[in-house]
Design an enzyme around this catalytic site. Structure first.
Site, PDB file in Angstrom:
ATOM      1  N   GLU A 297     -25.098   8.101  44.650  1.00 41.92           N
ATOM      2  CA  GLU A 297     -25.942   8.944  43.804  1.00 41.92           C
ATOM      3  C   GLU A 297     -26.831   9.787  44.710  1.00 41.92           C
ATOM      4  O   GLU A 297     -27.705   9.258  45.397  1.00 41.92           O
ATOM      5  CB  GLU A 297     -26.784   8.060  42.875  1.00 41.92           C
ATOM      6  N   ILE A 298     -26.582  11.085  44.747  1.00 42.26           N
ATOM      7  CA  ILE A 298     -27.385  11.996  45.553  1.00 42.26           C
ATOM      8  C   ILE A 298     -28.466  12.593  44.663  1.00 42.26           C
ATOM      9  O   ILE A 298     -28.186  13.075  43.558  1.00 42.26           O
ATOM     10  CB  ILE A 298     -26.502  13.086  46.183  1.00 42.26           C
TER      11      ILE A 298
END
Length: 788
Positions: free
Chosen positions: A527-528
């Site tokens: 998850e960026i």
């Protein structure tokens, strides 16, 4: 004529007639439908120079052998679709009618890929079960035609050979494969809620064994070429060649082709005879025993129990695969093929298969960089912190061609991190995924250090220090004193807003969040997290690194808990409340597992860590107020004070003694804390269905709120994040697709009834209210509402 009537009609025609293409002439309307899907049996087209008119299959004659090279244009992989099917018809016709040809070789022109399987788009276009049945039947007819050819056909396999690709190879008379890490064979249809539909359920048990067919079909696992040979799937192995005047991959393909041509000629001349009868007394006794009903019943009954234990009966495909393979084993080829194509059609129409197809599409999209190509390639990756997460990030980076610098504050910490990386490589070596040379080459790319100065050439540094804003500000300043101007600084955090972290930086445009999931080497999701000041190139760089690490990447906006932590917190909050209401932890686990989560809610709280959950819950409650109420926050803090931190401390909601297998014993001391100090009387909605939906509805509702607040870019990324990061049931396709299937109106009605009892946590998102008023509104417009 309808597809159903067509299937009924052709059931009365002999296979001989089908193979002579009389079906198409006798039933023109149905044949037109069949060609539109995957008609492998149209009326014969004029056979000119096939290599001149074919788009996917290119032919040439070498020493009397028709070499058929599969190389689809503008595609990374070869797949079986309608166009390929038509071309196969022409090529097989050429093989049968050309007197100067004595045999054929089927080989790929794409290094690393033989045939990856069926064209997914073709399967998605099926509107009915009958449509999918026709696709399966067409494949069966074509592959049987190949199998019955008087001229031997050799499959020369290099690279992935999966699904329909393996079934194509199984229909050939002889299989040669390159003995390398890229060549893998398997039947992954079960991962899409389907079964092998091109004769694989019939041919594989005969060629190998019933246990092997069950193992590959039920798990979707892929086997290397050397193991495939031991299993009887591959006849001959060839070693890959190194580079010379051409690249190694091309040299290997050329050598494979030359070997296959020789084998094809030897088969045609009778110099090489195929004899797959298993000799020896042990093998003969085994074959005799396997033919008894008692043994067959034992094998299939055991497999069924294992399937039900693993899936909870929520996935119809594995159970159908068992039935279909058993039919072929007991009743013969014709009955097996009929059961296979009918089962394929039935499964294609199930909501579970449609959900898995959607998830596959989402996963594919999340393996692309929607932010474009970064301005400069990353050569050196820095990782700050050699703990469990930091060393895990090193593990997924150092074997991808990066030079990796791993820093820790102490020798002991650094040694622990190095040990974790070495252990991972040793495991890969033991499982023959890599060679000893590759292990040593990988370790040569790792630089362990105690000195910040070793980050001076880093293109990106990922810090994985303790979840404390002050510590993170400190290390960012220390990093910025030594790293180059272009270096991206990524923070591995699960909850601290990136905007707050970036406030401590002199280069906020270079700050981005990269939230990995533990264990890093096994969990697929990354998850960026971006903040308003993050530059597009910084995001592109972070995504590119994540993709090269082999991750499925979603990119979300900044906010407390981001996306995954935030939605998980709601489910766990409700789970704690249910424990306070007296629900047994084992029963609580069963509710979420029966819904389809791989891990129960109580066990998940232990896995996350009671201390971590408590810390995050306090922060989220401050940010979101009553909506995040539910379980008493002080109850979790009391568990922490008592030393019940979860699995990592050996005690949490359950006990972890390192000895118990299967169900863990409940920690009665933790249960007493809930019972004595924080007991609640249920206000209602306490049937098993309601208890489950109280947790699930909060999870889903929070996901929708994240979409409303632009934390999420799309429902697709929300679905992928929830499934691959948090274990939301894959067969649903994710929380957004689940809403479409379950029905927003039904969900809103349930939530409003819970809201009357428990207040703010069950206030539906405005989007759900709008969808409830207008049933035509969907997150995915093509999704049909559930009939359940």
């Amino acid at each position: 004529m309808s597809a159903t009537r067509f299937l009924s009609a052709i059931g009365q025609i002999s296979r001989q007639q089908l193979l002579q293409n009389k079906c198409a002439r006798a039933y023109p309307a149905a044949a037109q439908l069949q060609r539109r899907l995957m008609a492998t049996n149209p009326a014969p087209a004029p056979v000119a120079a096939a290599s001149g008119i074919n788009k996917h299959l290119h032919t040439k004659v070498v020493n009397g052998v028709l070499v058929i090279k599969f190389d689809s244009p503008n595609a990374k992989v070869n797949s079986l679709g309608a166009e390929v099917s038509d071309e196969f018809e022409r090529v097989i016709k050429e093989l049968e009618t050309n007197p100067s040809v004595n045999s054929a070789v089927l080989i790929s022109g794409k290094p690393g890929c033989f045939v990856a399987g069926a064209d997914i788009s073709m399967l998605e276009d099926c509107k009915t079960a009958e449509d999918a049945t026709l696709i399966s039947h067409g494949a069966q007819i074509m592959f049987e035609r190949m199998e019955r050819s008087r001229k031997p056909i050799v499959a020369a396999i290099s690279g992935v050979c999966l699904g329909g690709g393996l079934e194509l190879a199984l229909a050939c008379h002889y299989r040669i494969a390159t003995k390398d890490n890229k060549t893998k064979l398997g039947l992954p249809e079960v991962m899409l809620g389907l079964l092998p539909g091109g004769g694989g359920t019939v041919r594989l048990p005969k060629l190998s064994s019933v246990p092997t067919a069950l193992d590959l079909s039920l798990t979707g696992k892929q086997v290397r070429a050397d193991r495939a040979k031991r299993l009887g799937i591959v006849d001959l192995l060839v070693d890959p060649l190194g580079p010379g005047l051409q690249p190694a991959a091309q040299n290997t393909i050329d050598y494979l082709e030359k070997t296959a041509v020789q084998v094809a000629n030897d088969l045609a001349s009778g110099k090489l005879r195929i004899n797959r009868e298993k000799s020896g007394l042990v093998n003969k006794l085994q074959a005799l025993v396997m033919d008894t009903d008692f043994v067959k019943n034992k094998i299939f009954d055991t497999a069924r129990k294992q399937v039900l234990k693993a899936t909870g009966g929520l996935y119809p495909a594995p159970l159908k695969i068992l039935d279909v393979i058993r039919t072929g084993v007991d009743k013969g080829t014709d009955a097996g093929y009929e059961a296979e194509r009918k089962g394929f059609g039935e499964l294609s129409a199930t909501p579970e298969s449609k959900g898995l197809f959607a998830l596959f599409r989402g996963q594919t999209e999340c393996k692309k960089n929607r932010f474009g190509k970064p301005e400069r390639p990353v050569k050196t990756v820095g990782v700050l912190g050699a703990g469990l997460m930091g060393a895990g990030i090193v593990q997924v980076s150092v074997d991808k061609g990066y030079n990796v610098v791993m820093k820790d504050a102490t020798d002991a910490g650094l040694a622990r991190g190095i040990g974790q990386v070495q252990k991972g490589l040793e495991t890969a070596l033991k499982r023959k995924r890599i060679s000893a040379l590759e292990r040593d080459q990988t370790l040569a790319h790792l630089l362990p250090t105690l000195n910040y100065n070793d980050f001076k050439t880093a293109d990106i540094v990922i810090e994985a220090v303790f979840e404390d804003i002050n510590i993170k500000h400190k290390v960012i300043k220390e990093l910025e004193a030594v790293v180059p101007e272009h270096c991206v600084i990524a923070t591995n955090t699960s909850a601290i807003p990136i905007t707050k972290i970036a406030a401590g930086s002199s280069r906020p445009e270079k700050i981005v969040g990269m939230h990995y999931f533990s264990p890093v080497d096994k969990m697929q999701l990354l998850e960026i997290i971006t903040h308003p000041g993050t530059s597009k190139d910084t995001i592109a760089q972070a995504v590119a690194v994540g993709l090269k690490q082999g991750k499925v990447v979603i990119t979300v906006g900044d906010g407390p808990g981001f996306y995954t932590t935030r939605i998980l917190a709601t489910l766990l909050s409700e789970a704690i409340r249910l424990l306070q209401e007296g629900v047994d932890p084992k029963e609580l686990d069963q509710y979420t597992k029966k819904f389809g989560f791989p891990v129960g809610a109580a066990t998940l709280a232990d896995e996350v860590g009671i201390d971590v959950g408590s810390h995050i819950a306090v922060d989220l409650a401050k940010s979101f107020g009553d909506r995040f109420s539910g379980g008493n926050l002080q109850a979790m803090q009391d568990l922490v004070l008592a030393g019940f931190l979860g699995r990592k401390s050996g005690k949490g909601i359950f006990l972890y003694d390192g000895q118990s297998k299967g169900s863990r014993p409940v920690n009665t001391d933790a249960h007493e804390i809930f019972k004595q100090k924080y007991s609640l009387v249920s206000k209602g909605a306490n049937t098993p269905e309601d208890l489950t939906l109280r947790m699930v509805s909060r999870f889903v509702n929070e996901a929708v709120l994240c979409l409303e607040e632009k934390i999420l870019d799309s429902p697709l990324e929300g679905d992928v994040g929830a499934v691959f990061g948090l274990g939301f049931p894959p067969f649903t396709g994710g929380p957004f697709r689940w809403v479409d299937l379950y029905g927003a109106g039904k969900l809103v009605s349930k939530m409003q009834s819970y809201g009357e009892l428990y207040g703010a946590p069950f206030k539906p998102a405005q989007t759900l209210l709008d969808m409830a008023k207008d049933p035509s509104k969907k997150f995915y417009p093509k999704t049909a509402a559930s009939k359940l």
